[in-house]
Design a protein around this motif. Structure first.
Motif, PDB file in Angstrom:
ATOM      1  N   SER A  13      48.972 -34.797 -47.664  1.00 24.95           N
ATOM      2  CA  SER A  13      47.602 -35.005 -48.112  1.00 24.95           C
ATOM      3  C   SER A  13      47.462 -36.384 -48.740  1.00 24.95           C
ATOM      4  O   SER A  13      48.428 -36.961 -49.235  1.00 24.95           O
ATOM      5  CB  SER A  13      47.196 -33.928 -49.121  1.00 24.95           C
ATOM      6  N   ASP A  15      46.213 -37.244 -51.484  1.00 23.69           N
ATOM      7  CA  ASP A  15      46.555 -37.271 -52.906  1.00 23.69           C
ATOM      8  C   ASP A  15      48.034 -36.993 -53.151  1.00 23.69           C
ATOM      9  O   ASP A  15      48.508 -37.061 -54.279  1.00 23.69           O
ATOM     10  CB  ASP A  15      45.692 -36.290 -53.705  1.00 23.69           C
ATOM     11  N   GLY A  16      48.787 -36.686 -52.088  1.00 25.96           N
ATOM     12  CA  GLY A  16      50.227 -36.469 -52.208  1.00 25.96           C
ATOM     13  C   GLY A  16      50.616 -35.160 -52.851  1.00 25.96           C
ATOM     14  O   GLY A  16      51.770 -34.956 -53.200  1.00 25.96           O
ATOM     15  N   LYS A  17      49.681 -34.230 -52.993  1.00 28.39           N
ATOM     16  CA  LYS A  17      49.978 -32.981 -53.686  1.00 28.39           C
ATOM     17  C   LYS A  17      50.467 -31.869 -52.775  1.00 28.39           C
ATOM     18  O   LYS A  17      51.017 -30.886 -53.229  1.00 28.39           O
ATOM     19  CB  LYS A  17      48.748 -32.507 -54.467  1.00 28.39           C
ATOM     20  N   PHE A  18      50.233 -31.993 -51.480  1.00 27.54           N
ATOM     21  CA  PHE A  18      50.724 -30.971 -50.557  1.00 27.54           C
ATOM     22  C   PHE A  18      50.924 -31.574 -49.177  1.00 27.54           C
ATOM     23  O   PHE A  18      50.435 -32.661 -48.883  1.00 27.54           O
ATOM     24  CB  PHE A  18      49.768 -29.771 -50.471  1.00 27.54           C
ATOM     25  N   ARG A  43      60.320 -32.007 -60.173  1.00 30.37           N
ATOM     26  CA  ARG A  43      59.382 -30.917 -59.869  1.00 30.37           C
ATOM     27  C   ARG A  43      59.994 -30.019 -58.802  1.00 30.37           C
ATOM     28  O   ARG A  43      60.614 -30.495 -57.860  1.00 30.37           O
ATOM     29  CB  ARG A  43      58.064 -31.480 -59.358  1.00 30.37           C
ATOM     30  N   ARG A  46      57.869 -26.248 -53.462  1.00 31.10           N
ATOM     31  CA  ARG A  46      57.365 -24.929 -53.064  1.00 31.10           C
ATOM     32  C   ARG A  46      57.175 -24.939 -51.552  1.00 31.10           C
ATOM     33  O   ARG A  46      56.428 -25.752 -51.024  1.00 31.10           O
ATOM     34  CB  ARG A  46      56.045 -24.613 -53.750  1.00 31.10           C
ATOM     35  N   GLU A 121      53.363 -46.571 -55.923  1.00 28.55           N
ATOM     36  CA  GLU A 121      52.878 -45.200 -56.156  1.00 28.55           C
ATOM     37  C   GLU A 121      53.954 -44.177 -55.799  1.00 28.55           C
ATOM     38  O   GLU A 121      54.100 -43.178 -56.483  1.00 28.55           O
ATOM     39  CB  GLU A 121      51.621 -44.933 -55.340  1.00 28.55           C
ATOM     40  N   THR A 122      54.688 -44.447 -54.751  1.00 29.48           N
ATOM     41  CA  THR A 122      55.733 -43.514 -54.314  1.00 29.48           C
ATOM     42  C   THR A 122      56.851 -43.439 -55.354  1.00 29.48           C
ATOM     43  O   THR A 122      57.328 -42.365 -55.692  1.00 29.48           O
ATOM     44  CB  THR A 122      56.309 -43.952 -52.953  1.00 29.48           C
ATOM     45  N   LYS A 125      55.844 -41.529 -58.677  1.00 30.75           N
ATOM     46  CA  LYS A 125      55.730 -40.072 -58.613  1.00 30.75           C
ATOM     47  C   LYS A 125      57.083 -39.478 -58.431  1.00 30.75           C
ATOM     48  O   LYS A 125      57.455 -38.490 -58.758  1.00 30.75           O
ATOM     49  CB  LYS A 125      54.804 -39.671 -57.477  1.00 30.75           C
TER      50      LYS A 125
END
Length: 125
Positions: A13, A15-18, A43, A46, A121-122, A125
């Motif tokens: 995605s 936004d990098g969230k999924f 983190r 999942r 950014e990578t 995070k």
């Protein structure tokens, strides 16, 4: 397990969230599910099946035998690497290396500032 890249396609995605990952065989998809809970940069990962997932039926298994789609020992192109099979991959010696394919478009690759921004950014995070 088949030699080569088990990933057919992937999507992350904006936004990098999924993300979504399409695996080459049923067995490789099942092994990927075993990564649930593994720490990735502080983190837990999942992993799960898509909302519209329908379990494979015995009839479908029989139809797929010998095609290589199942990815089980004896299936086309499958090599048994020490009986890893249903137990999944050994993650006890996992590292923090992550490979993300197709993260940048051709246009972004040609823009040096965009490349620097995505790299920052990578790493953040």
């Amino acid at each position: 397990v088949k030699p080569g890249d088990p990933v057919i396609d992937s999507f992350l995605s904006t936004d990098g969230k999924f993300g979504f990952v399409e695996m080459r065989t049923v067995a490789e998809a099942n092994n990927a599910l075993a990564m649930t809970g593994i720490d990735c940069f502080g983190r837990p990962i999942r992993c799960g099946r898509p909302a519209d997932y329908a379990p494979i039926t015995p009839d479908l298994i029989q139809q797929c035998e010998g095609t290589g789609i199942l990815g089980t020992p004896g299936d086309a192109g499958v090599v048994d690497f020490g009986g890893m099979g249903a137990a999944g991959p050994d993650v006890s010696a996992a590292t923090s290396v992550v490979v993300i394919n197709h993260m940048m478009s051709e246009a972004e690759l040609g823009d040096e500032e965009e490349c620097k921004e995505i790299a920052e950014e990578t790493v953040d995070k």
